[in-house]
Design a protein around this motif. Sequence first.
Motif, PDB file in Angstrom:
ATOM      1  N   PHE D 104       0.876  -1.174   0.000  1.00  0.00           N
ATOM      2  CA  PHE D 104       0.000   0.000   0.000  1.00  0.00           C
ATOM      3  C   PHE D 104       0.907   1.217   0.000  1.00  0.00           C
ATOM      4  O   PHE D 104       1.756   1.367   0.899  1.00  0.00           O
ATOM      5  N   LEU D 105       0.736   2.066  -1.010  1.00  0.00           N
ATOM      6  CA  LEU D 105       1.582   3.255  -1.092  1.00  0.00           C
ATOM      7  C   LEU D 105       0.721   4.495  -0.892  1.00  0.00           C
ATOM      8  O   LEU D 105      -0.153   4.790  -1.712  1.00  0.00           O
ATOM      9  N   GLY D 106       0.928   5.203   0.221  1.00  0.00           N
ATOM     10  CA  GLY D 106       0.216   6.458   0.456  1.00  0.00           C
ATOM     11  C   GLY D 106       1.153   7.626   0.238  1.00  0.00           C
ATOM     12  O   GLY D 106       2.319   7.440  -0.120  1.00  0.00           O
ATOM     13  N   PRO D 107       0.681   8.833   0.428  1.00  0.00           N
ATOM     14  CA  PRO D 107       1.537  10.005   0.175  1.00  0.00           C
ATOM     15  C   PRO D 107       2.746  10.031   1.115  1.00  0.00           C
ATOM     16  O   PRO D 107       3.813  10.471   0.710  1.00  0.00           O
ATOM     17  N   ASN D 108       2.576   9.577   2.377  1.00  0.00           N
ATOM     18  CA  ASN D 108       3.707   9.631   3.313  1.00  0.00           C
ATOM     19  C   ASN D 108       3.857   8.327   4.111  1.00  0.00           C
ATOM     20  O   ASN D 108       4.333   8.343   5.229  1.00  0.00           O
ATOM     21  N   TYR D 109       3.387   7.245   3.534  1.00  0.00           N
ATOM     22  CA  TYR D 109       3.595   5.956   4.192  1.00  0.00           C
ATOM     23  C   TYR D 109       3.632   4.854   3.144  1.00  0.00           C
ATOM     24  O   TYR D 109       3.171   5.025   2.001  1.00  0.00           O
ATOM     25  N   ILE D 110       4.183   3.717   3.524  1.00  0.00           N
ATOM     26  CA  ILE D 110       4.202   2.545   2.674  1.00  0.00           C
ATOM     27  C   ILE D 110       3.981   1.340   3.580  1.00  0.00           C
ATOM     28  O   ILE D 110       4.569   1.258   4.666  1.00  0.00           O
ATOM     29  N   VAL D 111       3.060   0.451   3.194  1.00  0.00           N
ATOM     30  CA  VAL D 111       2.775  -0.741   3.979  1.00  0.00           C
ATOM     31  C   VAL D 111       3.072  -1.947   3.105  1.00  0.00           C
ATOM     32  O   VAL D 111       2.580  -2.015   1.967  1.00  0.00           O
ATOM     33  N   THR D 112       3.905  -2.843   3.583  1.00  0.00           N
ATOM     34  CA  THR D 112       4.265  -4.021   2.774  1.00  0.00           C
ATOM     35  C   THR D 112       3.885  -5.289   3.520  1.00  0.00           C
ATOM     36  O   THR D 112       4.088  -5.385   4.732  1.00  0.00           O
ATOM     37  N   LEU D 113       3.321  -6.260   2.808  1.00  0.00           N
ATOM     38  CA  LEU D 113       2.941  -7.547   3.398  1.00  0.00           C
ATOM     39  C   LEU D 113       3.510  -8.686   2.573  1.00  0.00           C
ATOM     40  O   LEU D 113       3.380  -8.676   1.340  1.00  0.00           O
ATOM     41  N   HIS D 114       4.100  -9.665   3.244  1.00  0.00           N
ATOM     42  CA  HIS D 114       4.547 -10.864   2.538  1.00  0.00           C
ATOM     43  C   HIS D 114       4.613 -12.025   3.505  1.00  0.00           C
ATOM     44  O   HIS D 114       4.668 -11.816   4.732  1.00  0.00           O
ATOM     45  N   ASP D 115       4.645 -13.259   2.982  1.00  0.00           N
ATOM     46  CA  ASP D 115       4.598 -14.441   3.841  1.00  0.00           C
ATOM     47  C   ASP D 115       5.971 -15.064   4.075  1.00  0.00           C
ATOM     48  O   ASP D 115       6.231 -15.606   5.144  1.00  0.00           O
ATOM     49  N   SER D 116       6.833 -15.031   3.084  1.00  0.00           N
ATOM     50  CA  SER D 116       8.191 -15.548   3.271  1.00  0.00           C
ATOM     51  C   SER D 116       9.126 -14.350   3.173  1.00  0.00           C
ATOM     52  O   SER D 116       8.791 -13.337   2.572  1.00  0.00           O
ATOM     53  N   PRO D 117      10.327 -14.460   3.752  1.00  0.00           N
ATOM     54  CA  PRO D 117      11.259 -13.330   3.637  1.00  0.00           C
ATOM     55  C   PRO D 117      11.624 -13.078   2.174  1.00  0.00           C
ATOM     56  O   PRO D 117      11.919 -14.015   1.428  1.00  0.00           O
ATOM     57  N   ILE D 118      11.580 -11.836   1.755  1.00  0.00           N
ATOM     58  CA  ILE D 118      11.929 -11.456   0.379  1.00  0.00           C
ATOM     59  C   ILE D 118      13.213 -10.658   0.445  1.00  0.00           C
ATOM     60  O   ILE D 118      13.267  -9.616   1.125  1.00  0.00           O
ATOM     61  N   PRO D 119      14.286 -11.138  -0.232  1.00  0.00           N
ATOM     62  CA  PRO D 119      15.595 -10.451  -0.100  1.00  0.00           C
ATOM     63  C   PRO D 119      15.492  -8.958  -0.400  1.00  0.00           C
ATOM     64  O   PRO D 119      16.102  -8.145   0.302  1.00  0.00           O
ATOM     65  N   GLY D 120      14.737  -8.599  -1.434  1.00  0.00           N
ATOM     66  CA  GLY D 120      14.624  -7.194  -1.835  1.00  0.00           C
ATOM     67  C   GLY D 120      14.131  -6.319  -0.693  1.00  0.00           C
ATOM     68  O   GLY D 120      14.590  -5.179  -0.501  1.00  0.00           O
ATOM     69  N   ILE D 121      13.182  -6.843   0.092  1.00  0.00           N
ATOM     70  CA  ILE D 121      12.649  -6.089   1.230  1.00  0.00           C
ATOM     71  C   ILE D 121      13.721  -5.950   2.315  1.00  0.00           C
ATOM     72  O   ILE D 121      13.953  -4.853   2.847  1.00  0.00           O
ATOM     73  N   GLU D 122      14.385  -7.066   2.583  1.00  0.00           N
ATOM     74  CA  GLU D 122      15.393  -7.046   3.656  1.00  0.00           C
ATOM     75  C   GLU D 122      16.501  -6.059   3.341  1.00  0.00           C
ATOM     76  O   GLU D 122      16.949  -5.302   4.213  1.00  0.00           O
ATOM     77  N   GLU D 123      16.959  -6.077   2.079  1.00  0.00           N
ATOM     78  CA  GLU D 123      18.038  -5.169   1.692  1.00  0.00           C
ATOM     79  C   GLU D 123      17.616  -3.718   1.846  1.00  0.00           C
ATOM     80  O   GLU D 123      18.384  -2.893   2.356  1.00  0.00           O
ATOM     81  N   THR D 124      16.404  -3.393   1.393  1.00  0.00           N
ATOM     82  CA  THR D 124      15.955  -2.009   1.494  1.00  0.00           C
ATOM     83  C   THR D 124      15.816  -1.609   2.957  1.00  0.00           C
ATOM     84  O   THR D 124      16.166  -0.496   3.353  1.00  0.00           O
ATOM     85  N   TRP D 125      15.292  -2.546   3.752  1.00  0.00           N
ATOM     86  CA  TRP D 125      15.101  -2.253   5.190  1.00  0.00           C
ATOM     87  C   TRP D 125      16.432  -1.921   5.862  1.00  0.00           C
ATOM     88  O   TRP D 125      16.560  -0.900   6.560  1.00  0.00           O
ATOM     89  N   SER D 126      17.435  -2.748   5.598  1.00  0.00           N
ATOM     90  CA  SER D 126      18.713  -2.501   6.269  1.00  0.00           C
ATOM     91  C   SER D 126      19.382  -1.255   5.690  1.00  0.00           C
ATOM     92  O   SER D 126      20.083  -0.537   6.408  1.00  0.00           O
ATOM     93  N   ALA D 127      19.150  -0.949   4.395  1.00  0.00           N
ATOM     94  CA  ALA D 127      19.686   0.284   3.807  1.00  0.00           C
ATOM     95  C   ALA D 127      19.070   1.489   4.516  1.00  0.00           C
ATOM     96  O   ALA D 127      19.759   2.476   4.833  1.00  0.00           O
TER      97      ALA D 127
END
Lengths: 328, 328, 328, 328, 328
Positions: D104-127
Amino acid sequence: MIRSLYYLQGKPIRKDVPPLEFPKLIRDKRGLLWVNFDNEPVESCLPILQGFGFHPLAIDDALQEIHVPKLDDWGNYLYIVLNFMYVRSSGNFWEAEAEELDIFLGPNYIVTLHDSPIPGIEETWSACDRDPRTLQDGADHLLYKIADNIVAGYMPTVEKIDDAIDQLEDEIFDRPTPHTLERLFALKRLLQAMRRILLPQREVMNKLARDDFRVIDPRDRIFFRDIYDHLVRLHDLNESLRDLVGGALDSYLSVVNNRMNEIMKTLTTITVLFMPLTFLTGFFGMNFFEPLGSLKSWTTNPVFYLTLATIFIMPFGMYLWMRRRTWI
Amino acid sequence: MIRSLYYLQGKPIRKDVPPLEFPKLIRDKRGLLWVNFDNEPVESCLPILQGFGFHPLAIDDALQEIHVPKLDDWGNYLYIVLNFMYVRSSGNFWEAEAEELDIFLGPNYIVTLHDSPIPGIEETWSACDRDPRTLQDGADHLLYKIADNIVAGYMPTVEKIDDAIDQLEDEIFDRPTPHTLERLFALKRLLQAMRRILLPQREVMNKLARDDFRVIDPRDRIFFRDIYDHLVRLHDLNESLRDLVGGALDSYLSVVNNRMNEIMKTLTTITVLFMPLTFLTGFFGMNFFEPLGSLKSWTTNPVFYLTLATIFIMPFGMYLWMRRRTWI
Amino acid sequence: MIRSLYYLQGKPIRKDVPPLEFPKLIRDKRGLLWVNFDNEPVESCLPILQGFGFHPLAIDDALQEIHVPKLDDWGNYLYIVLNFMYVRSSGNFWEAEAEELDIFLGPNYIVTLHDSPIPGIEETWSACDRDPRTLQDGADHLLYKIADNIVAGYMPTVEKIDDAIDQLEDEIFDRPTPHTLERLFALKRLLQAMRRILLPQREVMNKLARDDFRVIDPRDRIFFRDIYDHLVRLHDLNESLRDLVGGALDSYLSVVNNRMNEIMKTLTTITVLFMPLTFLTGFFGMNFFEPLGSLKSWTTNPVFYLTLATIFIMPFGMYLWMRRRTWI
Amino acid sequence: MIRSLYYLQGKPIRKDVPPLEFPKLIRDKRGLLWVNFDNEPVESCLPILQGFGFHPLAIDDALQEIHVPKLDDWGNYLYIVLNFMYVRSSGNFWEAEAEELDIFLGPNYIVTLHDSPIPGIEETWSACDRDPRTLQDGADHLLYKIADNIVAGYMPTVEKIDDAIDQLEDEIFDRPTPHTLERLFALKRLLQAMRRILLPQREVMNKLARDDFRVIDPRDRIFFRDIYDHLVRLHDLNESLRDLVGGALDSYLSVVNNRMNEIMKTLTTITVLFMPLTFLTGFFGMNFFEPLGSLKSWTTNPVFYLTLATIFIMPFGMYLWMRRRTWI
Amino acid sequence: MIRSLYYLQGKPIRKDVPPLEFPKLIRDKRGLLWVNFDNEPVESCLPILQGFGFHPLAIDDALQEIHVPKLDDWGNYLYIVLNFMYVRSSGNFWEAEAEELDIFLGPNYIVTLHDSPIPGIEETWSACDRDPRTLQDGADHLLYKIADNIVAGYMPTVEKIDDAIDQLEDEIFDRPTPHTLERLFALKRLLQAMRRILLPQREVMNKLARDDFRVIDPRDRIFFRDIYDHLVRLHDLNESLRDLVGGALDSYLSVVNNRMNEIMKTLTTITVLFMPLTFLTGFFGMNFFEPLGSLKSWTTNPVFYLTLATIFIMPFGMYLWMRRRTWI
């Protein structure tokens, strides 16, 4: 053969009007004239069509065989080509033949040309004959009736093909012959031909239902939309039948391939069973074991019974070995 | 069987309203009427449908079986055809059957016609029965509920097919039979049929979600968009399953071909091993070496032991030669 | 060879006008000039084409071989590429060769370039020669005549291919040879080449019939529409012929496969019938049954007659067994 | 697991904000909130998502597994589904598994949902964790980072597949086994699955790059265009790899077919060489030539040496004959 | 290697301008600067490209290998990717390799980057060197020259492939080997790769010829249209060649299948001819006919001559029988 019908509200239908009167009759906007040319030579069609004032290119197209359904808008009239598909079954084979129907549709007249009798035309003609009310809704409604009858005529063909496929499917699993394959190919060709006839006709109906033509009452477009839907449905049935034929072809090939495999297995089994035995009999047939020779002891009774046992037991062993390799 | 439900806010639901009251009821814009014809003969449907004021062509389409999902906008009402696919498993085979659902959607009524019971209809009906609030959002929302239930009904079928493919894939590598192939072909046909049902339904939902219809509240379009997305997903699953069936067919053919090759190799190996030996035994079986003849010296013991050695050693040599040519 | 025709109403046709006069002649808007270059070297074409004031890129395209029909609108003139397909039959084989025709169409002139004689050009030229009225409708009408003659030239080719397919189909069921297959492949290639030539030409005619060009009289568009329809029809015939060739290929493969199966069946039958008999004869050929040995009783007359009976009865039994498994 | 990051310029990043504060935080337009649900049960996701004010249909889609990338514009926020493809290699086989990422992409927030770990998410999170500047360009830029990391994650898979094809191609010409074929089929299925995941994702990026959304800064569209180009390139690589797998399959079949032909040739050669010889030895094994019989002269030494010569010379003659027919 | 050319009307061409001067030079709108990076490391390219003021995403794309021709419009400059295809023939095999050419086109400068030498670039460079007039028509005309030279470079490849197909076709009918098939597959892959390179390049040229870009003079669009036509023609040739390869593959398979059939026929013929004869010799080899036995009369001379006759006549009879069944 030239036939004509002239309808003027409140008056009885006039039949077989002399061609010379046509130009006069179509000047009266209230009437409705239908002229039908059935397998008429070019020489007699030409002057009559010219009398209607059609463009030379349109007349050319109408008098030649074209076989591709199309619609040309000439302003005061439409030139339409429709097709009807005959299915001729010679022996067990099927052959499709497309018959062309050329139509000129004016505001208060319709001219139809064809070379072989088309059931849809005959039915509409006799309906007009029986009940003049068929004619009271104008030329475009008459075109709808003709087209509707022609499209309705495809249904029995589709059902015949459906039955033929069912029958062939049974044949495939029962006792497939090369003849079965021939007939499947013929059905495939037939359905391809049918598809090529249906698709452009669908386009013609789509144009009649959507575009704005001077000689088509916008309120009547809904009727051409209805024929369009029928053609969509026929096309859909055609697709299903083609899938079925495709599936039947696959089944045929798999059944035949299967029999072939079974035959090859038998050949191999026989060879595997008998080659060692034949070698064995050959072995003891050699002249080393002549009664007068020194190897006489090889052909005594115990050896014979051993050999006999081998001959009987070996095939069983090989059978079990082949069974374990899942060959038989 | 004709069933009907009438909902007017604040009042209890009326059931099985006499058909003669329908025209009166739909004049009250606040109410919501649902009439359902389940396998009802044409004669009893016709007058009721005419009572709603539907166009004769639309009534014709509704009373005939068409089987192609479509949507016709008649201004005051929509005529919609949806399909439901039954999968019947007779023995190990699968057969798809499409059931047609005709829907007339007006501003405050919905009329549904079908010949066999459709689970999606039954579920919606009992939901309305249990909880009148299902009906309070208007006729277009009721259409959404029906369509949603129908589309949800495809999912178990998809799962059953998925299981069947898994099972067949195991069978292929375990012990493939011609029967396995038959079932793969049946699954392929089933998925083709399913695809041909899903695609036009997706188009109908797309139209409901995008186009501007008088009887659909623009705010409700989002719900049809949701069903559209479900159909996109089903189509996607269908594609995946077709890939799987295609892959399983390829595997089957490769497994069968492989066994065939193995059998041919064995045939050749046996022939290669025994033909020379059989020749050898034949050689010494010739009458040249009769004990009384002049070539008696050819059948003495040393030659015999040499022959015996050849008979034992030769197969090993040939085996090594064949191995080097990577046959076995 | 450079040929030219100049027509001015009321005056006799001038032939082979010196190239230097061309620029002067085309300044008179009432006349019509046709210049034809037939297999002329680049050096002599170039200055003349530059004299007409054509764009260098267009001249480049005209002097090189391009082989893809197209239409470029340069405002005051059109640059058109058409193709003509020769079919050369060397022995029993067919080979298609595309000949390029480059055309510059101005308001009152037409320039044509080609390397081999094109029948459509020759016919139009001699028609202009015989009857100056062919020229009185302007340059765009002359273009129509040329294009019409070229398109008409495809019909005999189509008929020749049709006959060839009929003949090959008979051959397939009579006595198929690898040669038959070669010719089917050649026909397939020929029809593919023809299709690739027809499609872009259809597009060129479609543009001429629909788009608005300065040098084409809008009233003449209907003529290009007519050629477009002819090309649609040719494309349709091409599709049908390709279906027929495809069907013939399938038939060939099924006929050949069938013969192969029959041969394999015979091989198996012979092996199955004779292997056991050969074993039997080998059995009694063993030296155990030497007249002087102890097993002499095995080779007495009753056993012999039993063996003889087995030899005669066994094949019948196996024949019946194979028949029951539907092998023969 | 629910994780959250809150960034407000000039302040340190807040982590794991209690979900109850989310609605308050997103009211401050200057901040940026990222909430990530990783394999969280539906019951705990639902109230939080409802707290953001998302439409029930969008929440439904997010909590169910859909697996088809799509983009829904809900005005104040976008609902986006992306996929990530895992390739799992069990033994020598490859299996693709698509993991769904709902955004979900709002003007000043982003909500992400997934069931298994996704490398792309982890990398962005740690960045984001390491360097808060990643967050200062707004929610749409953060979406770009996530999508970019996900798309970049396909590249190693593509390379692994490329290596696997190379290896299989070597295997095919070295020593093809049915196992090789299995793996080729697995690769084919994998590439088909990958293609079906890439195509709709490309469409999502195309929409983000072209359409006008309230929550996407028009100046940031160029970044989504960049990801779109990456996906075009991946699709192109996928096509190339599928061509390679198709070619490898063709090669495999031709290599296997070739070996089969060689084996059949050997079988035929052996049969052709030994059958006549075996007949010959059988001939002189008949009891007509018994030493005591009248045909004794047939088994004298000269005949024997002639026979012996035949036995040695005949195979050479046949070998030459077969060579001339280009069999061996 | 970094090379540069600077042209200002009326002045001699400056070569190898120091990179630091580039920004200054391009501020003078009358000049034309061409900078070429040939296999230059990223570190030295990056600052120079940044000096031109290109967008970081465009620079990223230029420095990475992308391999998909595309065109991005950045307003003041265009970023274009073109491809050049090398064909490397290792032994008898063909392998295609795509080389990427990145181009930045500004109003008065052009920047080109590539990793391997591209003939089209070298030719244009030396043409500029020889004749400064090549540069006087502006940067977009220079782009045309480069693109024209690159596209012209495909023609020799096409001709080489054409020759290779001709040679393989002869080989197929002469003496087909598995090697022939390998090369046909390699050619097929090569043509597929070529097609995937040509198609997007055609699209780039189409955009340059149709769309309105700030850095392309509308009058120069006709030149890009010309390259577009060349690419259309190359695509057409590619299609023809793929048809030819497809036909050659079909021919190969039919030739090989044919030989296989012939071999199988021979195997069957030999078996059919010799199996009965071998049985016959075995029959009279049985010990029933021992000279001392009671069936001595079976091995008398008349029977022998009858057997001999059978042995000679039987093969002829079987030969005639097989001939009648059209086996040989």
